[in-house]
Motif scaffolding. Sequence first.
Motif, short mmCIF file in Angstrom:
data_model
loop_
_atom_site.label_atom_id
_atom_site.label_comp_id
_atom_site.label_asym_id
_atom_site.label_seq_id
_atom_site.Cartn_x
_atom_site.Cartn_y
_atom_site.Cartn_z
N LEU A 1 0.84 -1.19 0.00
CA LEU A 1 0.00 0.00 0.00
C LEU A 1 0.87 1.24 0.00
CD1 LEU A 1 -2.53 -1.04 2.77
CD2 LEU A 1 -2.91 -1.11 0.31
N LYS A 2 0.51 2.21 -0.82
CA LYS A 2 1.17 3.51 -0.81
C LYS A 2 0.27 4.45 -0.02
CE LYS A 2 2.88 7.20 -3.75
NZ LYS A 2 3.00 7.69 -5.13
N ILE A 3 0.79 4.95 1.09
CA ILE A 3 0.03 5.81 1.99
C ILE A 3 0.61 7.21 1.92
CG2 ILE A 3 -0.79 6.08 4.36
CD1 ILE A 3 0.20 3.08 4.72
N THR A 4 -0.24 8.20 1.65
CA THR A 4 0.19 9.59 1.51
C THR A 4 -0.55 10.46 2.51
OG1 THR A 4 0.51 9.23 -0.86
CG2 THR A 4 0.45 11.51 -0.11
N LEU A 5 0.20 11.24 3.28
CA LEU A 5 -0.41 12.15 4.25
C LEU A 5 -0.94 13.37 3.51
CD1 LEU A 5 -0.92 12.67 7.27
CD2 LEU A 5 1.26 13.86 7.34
N LYS A 6 -2.24 13.64 3.64
CA LYS A 6 -2.88 14.74 2.91
C LYS A 6 -3.29 15.90 3.81
CE LYS A 6 -2.72 13.31 -1.24
NZ LYS A 6 -1.94 14.05 -2.21
N LYS A 7 -3.46 15.66 5.09
CA LYS A 7 -3.87 16.73 6.00
C LYS A 7 -2.87 16.86 7.13
CE LYS A 7 -8.73 16.69 5.09
NZ LYS A 7 -9.84 17.48 5.51
N SER A 8 -2.78 18.05 7.68
CA SER A 8 -1.82 18.35 8.73
C SER A 8 -2.12 17.61 10.02
CB SER A 8 -1.83 19.85 8.99
OG SER A 8 -0.99 20.17 10.08
N LYS A 9 -1.06 17.34 10.77
CA LYS A 9 -1.20 16.72 12.09
C LYS A 9 -1.45 17.77 13.17
CE LYS A 9 2.83 14.86 11.78
NZ LYS A 9 4.06 14.14 12.15
N ILE A 10 -1.29 19.04 12.83
CA ILE A 10 -1.46 20.11 13.81
C ILE A 10 -2.92 20.16 14.27
CG2 ILE A 10 -1.39 22.62 14.15
CD1 ILE A 10 0.91 22.68 12.12
N GLY A 11 -3.11 20.20 15.56
CA GLY A 11 -4.44 20.30 16.13
C GLY A 11 -5.16 18.97 16.27
N ARG A 12 -4.52 17.89 15.90
CA ARG A 12 -5.13 16.55 16.01
C ARG A 12 -4.89 15.99 17.40
NH1 ARG A 12 -8.23 17.19 11.68
NH2 ARG A 12 -6.98 17.57 9.85
N ILE A 13 -5.67 15.00 17.76
CA ILE A 13 -5.45 14.37 19.05
C ILE A 13 -4.15 13.56 19.00
CG2 ILE A 13 -7.88 14.33 19.67
CD1 ILE A 13 -7.97 11.38 18.98
N GLU A 14 -3.56 13.36 20.15
CA GLU A 14 -2.25 12.71 20.25
C GLU A 14 -2.22 11.33 19.59
OE1 GLU A 14 1.75 12.68 21.14
OE2 GLU A 14 0.34 14.34 21.42
N LYS A 15 -3.30 10.60 19.70
CA LYS A 15 -3.36 9.25 19.12
C LYS A 15 -3.22 9.29 17.60
CE LYS A 15 -5.98 5.04 19.83
NZ LYS A 15 -7.17 4.46 20.44
N HIS A 16 -3.81 10.30 16.95
CA HIS A 16 -3.70 10.43 15.50
C HIS A 16 -2.27 10.80 15.11
CE1 HIS A 16 -8.29 11.34 15.04
NE2 HIS A 16 -8.03 10.09 15.41
N ILE A 17 -1.66 11.68 15.86
CA ILE A 17 -0.29 12.10 15.58
C ILE A 17 0.65 10.91 15.70
CG2 ILE A 17 1.63 13.54 16.39
CD1 ILE A 17 -0.56 15.57 17.31
N ARG A 18 0.50 10.13 16.75
CA ARG A 18 1.36 8.96 16.96
C ARG A 18 1.15 7.91 15.88
NH1 ARG A 18 1.06 7.92 23.45
NH2 ARG A 18 2.10 9.84 24.07
N THR A 19 -0.08 7.75 15.44
CA THR A 19 -0.35 6.78 14.37
C THR A 19 0.34 7.20 13.08
OG1 THR A 19 -2.49 6.24 15.38
CG2 THR A 19 -2.17 5.60 13.09
N ILE B 1 -6.86 6.81 10.85
CA ILE B 1 -6.57 8.16 10.35
C ILE B 1 -6.98 8.31 8.88
CG2 ILE B 1 -4.72 8.64 11.99
CD1 ILE B 1 -2.74 7.96 9.69
N ALA B 2 -8.03 7.61 8.48
CA ALA B 2 -8.46 7.59 7.08
C ALA B 2 -8.77 8.98 6.53
CB ALA B 2 -9.67 6.69 6.92
N PHE B 3 -9.23 9.88 7.37
CA PHE B 3 -9.58 11.23 6.92
C PHE B 3 -8.35 12.08 6.63
CE2 PHE B 3 -9.08 11.32 11.43
CZ PHE B 3 -8.49 12.54 11.71
N MET B 4 -7.17 11.60 7.03
CA MET B 4 -5.93 12.36 6.85
C MET B 4 -5.06 11.83 5.72
SD MET B 4 -4.83 12.78 10.84
CE MET B 4 -3.35 13.69 10.50
N VAL B 5 -5.35 10.64 5.22
CA VAL B 5 -4.44 10.00 4.26
C VAL B 5 -5.17 9.53 3.01
CG1 VAL B 5 -2.83 9.20 6.04
CG2 VAL B 5 -4.70 7.73 5.37
#
Length: 60
Positions: free
Chosen positions: A4-22, A50-54
């Motif tokens: 799988l090719k996973i691309t980060l599309k949204k910022s981690k800023i302001g997310r809960i810690e669990k999303h950032i760590r994932t 974190i489907a909404f971010m990638v």
Amino acid sequence: MSKLKITLKKSKIGRIEKHIRTCEALGLHKIGQSVIKEDNDAIRGMIRHIAFMVDVEEVK
């Protein structure tokens, strides 16, 4: 196994810690950065969390 090719599309800023760590566990640090991972249940679970971010694509 497929990959799988996973691309980060949204910022981690302001997310809960669990999303950032994932994101960091997947190796995603910057917006637009992509990583290729083996397709397995653990990775799928992380992506689902974190489907909404990638964006995810299958790579052959």
